[in-house]
Design a protein around this motif. Sequence first.
Motif, mmCIF file in Angstrom:
data_model
loop_
_atom_site.group_PDB
_atom_site.id
_atom_site.type_symbol
_atom_site.label_atom_id
_atom_site.label_comp_id
_atom_site.label_asym_id
_atom_site.label_seq_id
_atom_site.Cartn_x
_atom_site.Cartn_y
_atom_site.Cartn_z
ATOM 1 N N LYS A 1 -12.586 23.998 -15.440
ATOM 2 C CA LYS A 1 -13.181 23.250 -14.336
ATOM 3 C C LYS A 1 -12.161 22.239 -13.834
ATOM 4 O O LYS A 1 -11.194 21.903 -14.531
ATOM 5 N N ARG A 2 -12.372 21.800 -12.616
ATOM 6 C CA ARG A 2 -11.428 20.904 -11.964
ATOM 7 C C ARG A 2 -12.099 19.574 -11.655
ATOM 8 O O ARG A 2 -13.209 19.547 -11.110
ATOM 9 N N SER A 3 -11.441 18.501 -11.995
ATOM 10 C CA SER A 3 -11.926 17.153 -11.684
ATOM 11 C C SER A 3 -10.957 16.497 -10.710
ATOM 12 O O SER A 3 -9.741 16.545 -10.913
ATOM 13 N N SER A 4 -11.510 15.889 -9.664
ATOM 14 C CA SER A 4 -10.664 15.178 -8.712
ATOM 15 C C SER A 4 -10.235 13.833 -9.297
ATOM 16 O O SER A 4 -11.000 13.171 -10.008
ATOM 17 N N ILE A 5 -9.007 13.421 -8.998
ATOM 18 C CA ILE A 5 -8.487 12.129 -9.439
ATOM 19 C C ILE A 5 -8.211 11.279 -8.205
ATOM 20 O O ILE A 5 -7.533 11.718 -7.269
ATOM 21 N N ILE A 6 -8.762 10.055 -8.171
ATOM 22 C CA ILE A 6 -8.548 9.128 -7.063
ATOM 23 C C ILE A 6 -8.220 7.766 -7.667
ATOM 24 O O ILE A 6 -9.022 7.200 -8.416
ATOM 25 N N ASN A 7 -7.049 7.250 -7.371
ATOM 26 C CA ASN A 7 -6.625 5.949 -7.886
ATOM 27 C C ASN A 7 -6.022 5.166 -6.720
ATOM 28 O O ASN A 7 -4.859 5.345 -6.373
ATOM 29 N N CYS A 8 -6.856 4.328 -6.090
ATOM 30 C CA CYS A 8 -6.420 3.623 -4.890
ATOM 31 C C CYS A 8 -5.621 2.360 -5.242
ATOM 32 O O CYS A 8 -6.011 1.573 -6.104
ATOM 33 N N SER A 9 -4.543 2.178 -4.531
ATOM 34 C CA SER A 9 -3.833 0.904 -4.601
ATOM 35 C C SER A 9 -4.629 -0.129 -3.810
ATOM 36 O O SER A 9 -5.586 0.203 -3.101
ATOM 37 N N ARG A 10 -4.224 -1.410 -3.895
ATOM 38 C CA ARG A 10 -4.956 -2.446 -3.153
ATOM 39 C C ARG A 10 -4.874 -2.181 -1.653
ATOM 40 O O ARG A 10 -5.874 -2.261 -0.936
ATOM 41 N N ASP A 11 -3.680 -1.844 -1.190
ATOM 42 C CA ASP A 11 -3.513 -1.581 0.240
ATOM 43 C C ASP A 11 -4.281 -0.334 0.654
ATOM 44 O O ASP A 11 -4.897 -0.285 1.726
ATOM 45 N N GLY A 12 -4.236 0.701 -0.193
ATOM 46 C CA GLY A 12 -4.938 1.936 0.114
ATOM 47 C C GLY A 12 -6.437 1.729 0.179
ATOM 48 O O GLY A 12 -7.117 2.244 1.082
ATOM 49 N N ALA A 13 -6.985 0.956 -0.760
ATOM 50 C CA ALA A 13 -8.423 0.692 -0.776
ATOM 51 C C ALA A 13 -8.841 -0.076 0.467
ATOM 52 O O ALA A 13 -9.935 0.139 1.020
ATOM 53 N N SER A 14 -7.982 -0.963 0.935
ATOM 54 C CA SER A 14 -8.302 -1.750 2.118
ATOM 55 C C SER A 14 -8.366 -0.870 3.364
ATOM 56 O O SER A 14 -9.320 -0.958 4.146
ATOM 57 N N GLU A 15 -7.389 -0.007 3.537
ATOM 58 C CA GLU A 15 -7.362 0.843 4.718
ATOM 59 C C GLU A 15 -8.467 1.905 4.671
ATOM 60 O O GLU A 15 -9.135 2.170 5.670
ATOM 61 N N LEU A 16 -8.657 2.520 3.518
ATOM 62 C CA LEU A 16 -9.713 3.526 3.390
ATOM 63 C C LEU A 16 -11.092 2.891 3.515
ATOM 64 O O LEU A 16 -12.041 3.500 4.021
#
Length: 436
Positions: A395-410
């Motif tokens: 099975k496949r699990s998605s990995i998401i690890n946002c940086s501070r800047d990335g979390a702000s823009e997203l």
Amino acid sequence: MTDTSVIRRLDANASDFSRQLDQLLSWESVSDTSVNQRVLDIISNVRQRGDAALIDYTRQFDQLDVQSMQDLIFPRERLEQALTEITDEQRHALEIAAKRVRAYHEHQQQDSWRYTEADGTILGQKITPLDKAGLYVPGGKASYPSSVLMNAIPAKVAGVNEVVMVVPTPRGEVNELVLAAAAIAGVDRVFTIGGAQAIAALAYGTESVPAVDKIVGPGNIYVATAKRHVFGKVGIDMIAGPSEILVICDGQTDPDWIAMDLFSQAEHDEQAQSILLSPDAAFLDKVAASIEKLLPSLERETIARTSLRERGALIWVKDLAQAAEVANRIAPEHLELSIADPEAMLPTIRHAGAIFMGRYTAEALGDYCAGPNHVLPTSGTARYSSPLGVYDFQKRSSIINCSRDGASELGKVASVLARGESLTAHARSAEYRIKE
């Protein structure tokens, strides 16, 4: 073109060919009301009574006088013993087949991956094997060691920690080839139970049988119906229909070879389907003659004859391009391209479980030892599904690890979309992380 007494003849250019083909391909996975209710009762009983229900059903259906679950367990030593019970020739054949199946499926291994965006956000995918897989194997006089290899080896290559096999032993009939195949394939535990009760045990677990994550392997109508009912609690491989072969031949292969290739599926059961497409009408006549000549030589002549009469066909097409069109509409389990240049035709084939290239590649080789899996989509499901493989046990699990800047823009994007869906908490959760 005249009909033979054994197999019908069709013309792909006839005005009513589409209707005729639909009738030929029609097959429903029927489970009548009584079977369905019986299976539901068995599943319920196993869930409520566990091992006691398995013991009772084994006494009833397999006619075995068992006293406890210990009588229904084959330890690893018994599997190893089976390797000494079979002939040297059989063991050698199993080992070669297993080696080839393992080598092929090792090529299917996938690795976890990830990438880093400019702002430091990391995205990726983690590949994880299932913890436990269950393998159903028909028992008694039926002998399917090849199915053991084809189902257990991909699971082991995938990294499944425990493969649990169930195989009934009606009236105490033990198939040493099946047990030997289990030993070679690395099966971890074997229980001598069968039918819907075995499927229920694998799905829900009992005091002795562990609950698994996925159930694979062929079985009768009770097994297939039980797999339908437990799907969702566990994964399943597929609900398989009758075996199928479609041969496309340019008229230059020995007609006896083609007739025997058609027989290779027809002898499975009366519902199996064998179809030949060729632009050479005279060749279709030759194959029809070969069928008449060779059919009496089969041990399972009656079964094959019924299959060919009820569901088989020799179909004339105007050229190989039209053959490819008809083949894609059928979406066969097995497709033989018995032609001079199969590579040239391959790009035109969109739907097939397995494709056998050239005059020397008999479908039977794929059943046993070529390497690719013989658990294939049937009844047109090759339009959207694939052979059993390593990927079925992972099975496949998605990995998401946002940086501070990335979390702000997203977060700004998510906020707009969430509020558009009137999901305020979603929006505010994302907005909290937007930088001032």
